[in-house]
Design a protein around this motif. Sequence first.
Motif, mmCIF file in Angstrom:
data_model
loop_
_atom_site.group_PDB
_atom_site.id
_atom_site.type_symbol
_atom_site.label_atom_id
_atom_site.label_comp_id
_atom_site.label_asym_id
_atom_site.label_seq_id
_atom_site.Cartn_x
_atom_site.Cartn_y
_atom_site.Cartn_z
ATOM 1 N N GLU A 1 -0.343 -3.775 -14.606
ATOM 2 C CA GLU A 1 0.348 -4.571 -15.620
ATOM 3 C C GLU A 1 1.856 -4.493 -15.395
ATOM 4 O O GLU A 1 2.374 -3.481 -14.908
ATOM 5 C CB GLU A 1 -0.023 -4.084 -17.023
ATOM 6 N N GLU A 2 2.564 -5.546 -15.765
ATOM 7 C CA GLU A 2 3.967 -5.704 -15.402
ATOM 8 C C GLU A 2 4.881 -4.636 -15.992
ATOM 9 O O GLU A 2 5.943 -4.372 -15.444
ATOM 10 C CB GLU A 2 4.454 -7.093 -15.834
ATOM 11 N N TRP A 3 4.491 -4.027 -17.095
ATOM 12 C CA TRP A 3 5.361 -3.041 -17.729
ATOM 13 C C TRP A 3 5.393 -1.716 -16.973
ATOM 14 O O TRP A 3 6.300 -0.905 -17.155
ATOM 15 C CB TRP A 3 4.905 -2.776 -19.168
ATOM 16 N N GLU A 4 4.405 -1.502 -16.082
ATOM 17 C CA GLU A 4 4.314 -0.230 -15.378
ATOM 18 C C GLU A 4 5.405 -0.104 -14.312
ATOM 19 O O GLU A 4 5.799 -1.080 -13.679
ATOM 20 C CB GLU A 4 2.953 -0.096 -14.704
ATOM 21 N N ASP A 5 5.884 1.114 -14.110
ATOM 22 C CA ASP A 5 6.837 1.424 -13.054
ATOM 23 C C ASP A 5 6.065 1.642 -11.762
ATOM 24 O O ASP A 5 5.591 2.744 -11.475
ATOM 25 C CB ASP A 5 7.642 2.668 -13.430
ATOM 26 N N SER A 6 5.898 0.579 -10.999
ATOM 27 C CA SER A 6 5.157 0.643 -9.738
ATOM 28 C C SER A 6 6.063 0.196 -8.599
ATOM 29 O O SER A 6 7.042 -0.527 -8.821
ATOM 30 C CB SER A 6 3.909 -0.258 -9.791
ATOM 31 N N PRO A 7 5.752 0.588 -7.361
ATOM 32 C CA PRO A 7 6.561 0.158 -6.223
ATOM 33 C C PRO A 7 6.524 -1.359 -6.040
ATOM 34 O O PRO A 7 5.583 -2.034 -6.494
ATOM 35 C CB PRO A 7 5.897 0.869 -5.034
ATOM 36 N N PRO A 8 7.527 -1.922 -5.390
ATOM 37 C CA PRO A 8 7.532 -3.368 -5.124
ATOM 38 C C PRO A 8 6.287 -3.793 -4.352
ATOM 39 O O PRO A 8 5.829 -3.084 -3.439
ATOM 40 C CB PRO A 8 8.801 -3.569 -4.283
ATOM 41 N N GLY A 9 5.750 -4.938 -4.720
ATOM 42 C CA GLY A 9 4.594 -5.480 -4.020
ATOM 43 C C GLY A 9 3.257 -5.052 -4.579
ATOM 44 O O GLY A 9 2.217 -5.559 -4.149
ATOM 45 N N TRP A 10 3.253 -4.104 -5.562
ATOM 46 C CA TRP A 10 1.987 -3.676 -6.167
ATOM 47 C C TRP A 10 1.387 -4.840 -6.963
ATOM 48 O O TRP A 10 2.118 -5.614 -7.589
ATOM 49 C CB TRP A 10 2.252 -2.501 -7.103
ATOM 50 N N PRO A 11 0.070 -5.007 -6.963
ATOM 51 C CA PRO A 11 -0.539 -6.093 -7.752
ATOM 52 C C PRO A 11 -0.332 -5.840 -9.241
ATOM 53 O O PRO A 11 -0.637 -4.749 -9.741
ATOM 54 C CB PRO A 11 -2.023 -6.016 -7.378
ATOM 55 N N GLN A 12 0.201 -6.824 -9.944
ATOM 56 C CA GLN A 12 0.451 -6.691 -11.380
ATOM 57 C C GLN A 12 0.295 -8.038 -12.064
ATOM 58 O O GLN A 12 0.498 -9.090 -11.463
ATOM 59 C CB GLN A 12 1.866 -6.145 -11.646
ATOM 60 N N LEU B 1 0.838 -1.192 0.000
ATOM 61 C CA LEU B 1 0.000 0.000 0.000
ATOM 62 C C LEU B 1 0.877 1.248 0.000
ATOM 63 O O LEU B 1 2.036 1.203 0.428
ATOM 64 C CB LEU B 1 -0.901 0.012 1.245
ATOM 65 N N PRO B 2 0.346 2.380 -0.456
ATOM 66 C CA PRO B 2 1.102 3.633 -0.363
ATOM 67 C C PRO B 2 1.382 3.992 1.093
ATOM 68 O O PRO B 2 0.697 3.545 2.020
ATOM 69 C CB PRO B 2 0.160 4.656 -1.014
#
Length: 237
Positions: free
Chosen positions: A201-212, A8-9
């Motif tokens: 989606e996996e290509w997105e630059d998201s923080p570790p642990g985000w659902p993808q 979570l943020p």
Amino acid sequence: MSQSSAALPNIVSQEEWFAARQELLRKEKEATRALDALAAERRRLPMVRIDKEYRFEGTNGPAGLLDLFDGRRQLIVYHFMFDPGWQEGCVGCSMLVDGLGHTAHLHARDTTLVLVSRAPLERIEPFQRRMGWTIPWFSSFGSDFNSDFEATTDKGEIPGLSVFLRDGGSIFRTYYTTARGTEKLASNFNLLDMTPFGRQEEWEDSPPGWPQSKPYVWWRYHDRYEHTKSSDSCCHQ
């Protein structure tokens, strides 16, 4: 990833959140001004005359490219991926069309929006009724329209958007985009981009642990989300 195990943020105070939001807002405004500048440049693109005759089939019978304008000055054509051999239209294109608004707002600016696919009309019409769409949809089956306008290549069907301008009886092509260039029309993606988890989606630059997940695999026709476990997305193919 389950809902309970998703990261979570960070939780901060209202003041800290407002400061971070203001910094993001500054960058959003810069992006908006950059998009405005691109739109201004787009309006100044040169255009090319279309002299070739194209024939389409619509609900009201045969039509030429000039007929697709429906009397208006501007025409937007979304090249909807629907191969003559497919039983259904592209699931990704379907998600995009689901998010399009009422065409009366475009008509108020002398602009017509239509869908064009290479599938014959007898394939298009049942699918259109099933999806509940009212945007005019024309078949280019048997013509060179799709190949001439980069909507069908030796690799298959390609999603895209072409813009045409009419000056009397003369037709000009003014703009074309494809692939992610059509995402401006995809309200679902634009809304998800405003959420903490994004498109997931996996290509997105998201923080570790985000659902993808992998792209495409979660896409469904809007009437198949509850009972379909996997997608046969033609975009993925």
